[in-house]
Design a protein around this motif. Sequence first.
Motif, PDB file in Angstrom:
ATOM      1  N   ILE A 312       0.857  -1.185   0.000  1.00 15.65           N
ATOM      2  CA  ILE A 312       0.000   0.000   0.000  1.00 15.65           C
ATOM      3  C   ILE A 312       0.893   1.234   0.000  1.00 15.65           C
ATOM      4  CG2 ILE A 312      -1.674   1.304   1.372  1.00 15.65           C
ATOM      5  CD1 ILE A 312      -3.202  -1.035   0.961  1.00 15.65           C
ATOM      6  N   ALA A 313       0.584   2.158  -0.921  1.00 13.28           N
ATOM      7  CA  ALA A 313       1.281   3.452  -0.916  1.00 13.28           C
ATOM      8  C   ALA A 313       0.355   4.444  -0.222  1.00 13.28           C
ATOM      9  CB  ALA A 313       1.560   3.884  -2.347  1.00 13.28           C
ATOM     10  N   VAL A 331       3.729  11.496 -11.959  1.00  9.77           N
ATOM     11  CA  VAL A 331       4.651  12.455 -12.580  1.00  9.77           C
ATOM     12  C   VAL A 331       6.014  11.836 -12.932  1.00  9.77           C
ATOM     13  CG1 VAL A 331       5.862  14.646 -12.241  1.00  9.77           C
ATOM     14  CG2 VAL A 331       3.486  14.410 -11.498  1.00  9.77           C
ATOM     15  N   ARG A 332       6.578  11.030 -12.035  1.00 12.72           N
ATOM     16  CA  ARG A 332       7.931  10.489 -12.299  1.00 12.72           C
ATOM     17  C   ARG A 332       7.923   9.564 -13.512  1.00 12.72           C
ATOM     18  NH1 ARG A 332      10.624   5.977 -10.180  1.00 12.72           N
ATOM     19  NH2 ARG A 332       8.854   5.594  -8.810  1.00 12.72           N
ATOM     20  N   PRO A 358      -8.653  17.126   0.534  1.00 13.05           N
ATOM     21  CA  PRO A 358      -7.341  17.539   1.049  1.00 13.05           C
ATOM     22  C   PRO A 358      -7.231  17.293   2.552  1.00 13.05           C
ATOM     23  CG  PRO A 358      -8.145  19.158  -0.499  1.00 13.05           C
ATOM     24  CD  PRO A 358      -9.245  18.168  -0.331  1.00 13.05           C
ATOM     25  N   GLY A 359      -6.070  16.823   2.971  1.00 10.26           N
ATOM     26  CA  GLY A 359      -5.862  16.503   4.386  1.00 10.26           C
ATOM     27  C   GLY A 359      -6.020  15.014   4.631  1.00 10.26           C
ATOM     28  N   ASP A 360      -6.815  14.334   3.773  1.00  8.26           N
ATOM     29  CA  ASP A 360      -7.014  12.897   3.972  1.00  8.26           C
ATOM     30  C   ASP A 360      -5.781  12.108   3.539  1.00  8.26           C
ATOM     31  OD1 ASP A 360      -9.513  13.180   4.994  1.00  8.26           O
ATOM     32  OD2 ASP A 360     -10.583  12.771   3.129  1.00  8.26           O
ATOM     33  N   ILE A 361      -5.651  10.929   4.138  1.00 10.03           N
ATOM     34  CA  ILE A 361      -4.593   9.999   3.738  1.00 10.03           C
ATOM     35  C   ILE A 361      -5.289   8.830   3.047  1.00 10.03           C
ATOM     36  CG2 ILE A 361      -2.665   8.561   4.547  1.00 10.03           C
ATOM     37  CD1 ILE A 361      -2.280  11.465   5.409  1.00 10.03           C
ATOM     38  N   VAL A 362      -4.890   8.554   1.805  1.00  8.84           N
ATOM     39  CA  VAL A 362      -5.515   7.462   1.059  1.00  8.84           C
ATOM     40  C   VAL A 362      -4.471   6.379   0.817  1.00  8.84           C
ATOM     41  CG1 VAL A 362      -6.765   6.880  -1.052  1.00  8.84           C
ATOM     42  CG2 VAL A 362      -6.911   9.148  -0.146  1.00  8.84           C
ATOM     43  N   GLY A 363      -4.892   5.122   0.945  1.00 13.29           N
ATOM     44  CA  GLY A 363      -3.980   4.015   0.663  1.00 13.29           C
ATOM     45  C   GLY A 363      -4.261   3.468  -0.725  1.00 13.29           C
ATOM     46  N   LEU A 364      -3.234   3.434  -1.576  1.00  7.67           N
ATOM     47  CA  LEU A 364      -3.417   2.924  -2.929  1.00  7.67           C
ATOM     48  C   LEU A 364      -2.687   1.602  -3.076  1.00  7.67           C
ATOM     49  CD1 LEU A 364      -2.788   6.244  -4.885  1.00  7.67           C
ATOM     50  CD2 LEU A 364      -4.960   5.327  -4.076  1.00  7.67           C
ATOM     51  N   HIS A 365      -3.360   0.592  -3.620  1.00  4.72           N
ATOM     52  CA  HIS A 365      -2.695  -0.699  -3.852  1.00  4.72           C
ATOM     53  C   HIS A 365      -1.632  -0.494  -4.912  1.00  4.72           C
ATOM     54  CE1 HIS A 365      -5.177  -3.211  -1.336  1.00  4.72           C
ATOM     55  NE2 HIS A 365      -6.141  -2.356  -1.615  1.00  4.72           N
ATOM     56  N   ASP A 366      -0.450  -0.997  -4.640  1.00  2.00           N
ATOM     57  CA  ASP A 366       0.687  -0.686  -5.491  1.00  2.00           C
ATOM     58  C   ASP A 366       1.355  -1.968  -5.961  1.00  2.00           C
ATOM     59  OD1 ASP A 366       2.878   0.532  -6.668  1.00  2.00           O
ATOM     60  OD2 ASP A 366       3.989   0.604  -4.784  1.00  2.00           O
ATOM     61  N   THR A 367       1.626  -2.034  -7.264  1.00  2.36           N
ATOM     62  CA  THR A 367       2.285  -3.235  -7.794  1.00  2.36           C
ATOM     63  C   THR A 367       3.753  -2.950  -8.069  1.00  2.36           C
ATOM     64  OG1 THR A 367       1.521  -2.519  -9.954  1.00  2.36           O
ATOM     65  CG2 THR A 367       0.214  -4.212  -8.842  1.00  2.36           C
ATOM     66  N   ASN A 369       4.780   0.501  -8.691  1.00  9.06           N
ATOM     67  CA  ASN A 369       4.902   1.760  -9.449  1.00  9.06           C
ATOM     68  C   ASN A 369       5.482   2.881  -8.612  1.00  9.06           C
ATOM     69  OD1 ASN A 369       3.687   0.975 -11.943  1.00  9.06           O
ATOM     70  ND2 ASN A 369       1.727   0.895 -10.867  1.00  9.06           N
ATOM     71  N   PHE A 370       5.241   2.823  -7.293  1.00 14.52           N
ATOM     72  CA  PHE A 370       5.563   3.984  -6.471  1.00 14.52           C
ATOM     73  C   PHE A 370       6.862   3.849  -5.706  1.00 14.52           C
ATOM     74  CE2 PHE A 370       0.841   4.387  -6.574  1.00 14.52           C
ATOM     75  CZ  PHE A 370       0.800   5.627  -7.178  1.00 14.52           C
TER      76      PHE A 370
END
Length: 529
Positions: A312-313, A331-332, A358-367, A369-370
């Motif tokens: 999780i990112a 962006v990268r 804005p202000g929230d923290i979101v968890g993104l499933h990451d394979t 990429n990050f």
Amino acid sequence: MSFTDEIERRRTFGIISHPDAGKTTLTEKLLLFGGAIQEAGAVKSNKIKKGATSDFMEIERQRGISVSTSVLAFNYKNKKINILDTPGHKDFAEDTFRTLTAVDSVIVVIDVAKGVEEQTEKLVKVCRMRKIPMLVFINKLDREGKDAFDLMDEVEQKLGLKVTPLSFPIGMGYDFKGIYNIWEKNINLFSGDSRKNIEETIAISDINSKDIDALVGETAATRLREELELITEVYPEFDRKDYLDGNLQPVFFGSALNNFGVRELLDCFIEIAPSPRPKDSDTREVKPYENKFSGFVFKIHANMDPKHRDRIAFVKIVSGIFERNKPYLHVRHNKNLKFSSPNAFFAEKKEIVDISYPGDIVGLHDTGNFKIGDTLTEGEQMSFKGIPSFSPEHFRYINNADPMKAKQLEKGIDQLMDEGVAQLFTLEMNGRKVIGTVGALQYEVIQYRLEHEYGAKCSYENFPAYKACWVKPEDPKNVEFAEFKRIKQKFLAKDKFGQLVFLADSEFSIQMSQSKYPTVKLFFTSEFE
């Protein structure tokens, strides 16, 4: 509720302190007030009866310390609160420093008996540098400790802060009677029963009222009046603008374990703490109220759910609205990504969210990429600044202790390094792998997690290096660079991203290289322009 209202009701803050000052216990009690948990857990280093919610990794439960920042969200009095509970131990400070880039304000926890400790000084220095608004909570008042005025002096001198108390203890340790809340003008009596969720609070409009004598006894009441008089003479009046600018730090007293003084802290905090703040990028300042989404990755966590090898990112939303299934620019990599199941957090429990502000923290499933510091936008080419990466100070060879599990070991190391827990270097000369960390305790965590999360075993050997220096020659075809590579070949390695690294064996060796090969530039972090 409008977009502006949603932003203004958010409070995203970190809790920092030296290990053992009661940071995770305070987090638990704040969650209790938010109705997020029914019974708070305390962190103890023996076998825990009820584990702390924010310490969800197995190793944290065993050691009784936090080794990873955890994210917890709840609603309280129509405010959406996001807490980031950080590790206090210095070996995990890197995680904490990065987390401080994602918070809008900070609560500093100080132990009444130990006062200001070394790790607190380092973390507060980072907050002051970034002008993050800070609020101080002096904890464990039910134990014998330093005098309240002495403590505030120590906070001012050692941490370089300017404080003003918004609550004040009546007695301390065995004589602890309760707290006078300067902010709300009431008295909170201490019964010492931690099972009571909320202590009784009695409103006091006049400090000279005889009611106080009846409540706490004549001696304690007289002393309280004298102390409050002294406070008005010595300390400045609370000014919200000074607090938000990082020039004034309000102080609260209490005992998190006994759930005492925590409500006062929370009630005042949600009123005075800032809603999400602007953040600098490499091209401009980004404000939360902008329509277009932007955010950055400040943490990556592998195996939040060991049953599903997921990574999780953690993304802090800086501006605009983040929507599920909408494509955003990484962006990268300069490519668009979509996220079908973004998560909101409650320690290790996750729920899918359709929309975040804005202000929230979101968890993104990451394979894969990050990496830490990556920026996501709605198309704008920019990167957020100030996400630190550190040069390791401890180095060890990592060996496979179970040849049958080579694949698992490789995968485990690869994923754990992405979290920024440590850095992996592959020696140019023989391809052996060296792990570099900021703190020695990290090796134990890596070994433990490799075994329990990936089924791989490893052993370590010392590698005689003093510091990692990233190498950037002015001209790669230069004779000087070829000479540098020939002489230093034993100490050259590639990092995870294929960048050349010089694992110097001493300060002297770095200085000699710099004077002998002036066109070969050395950097102490991997992020150089």
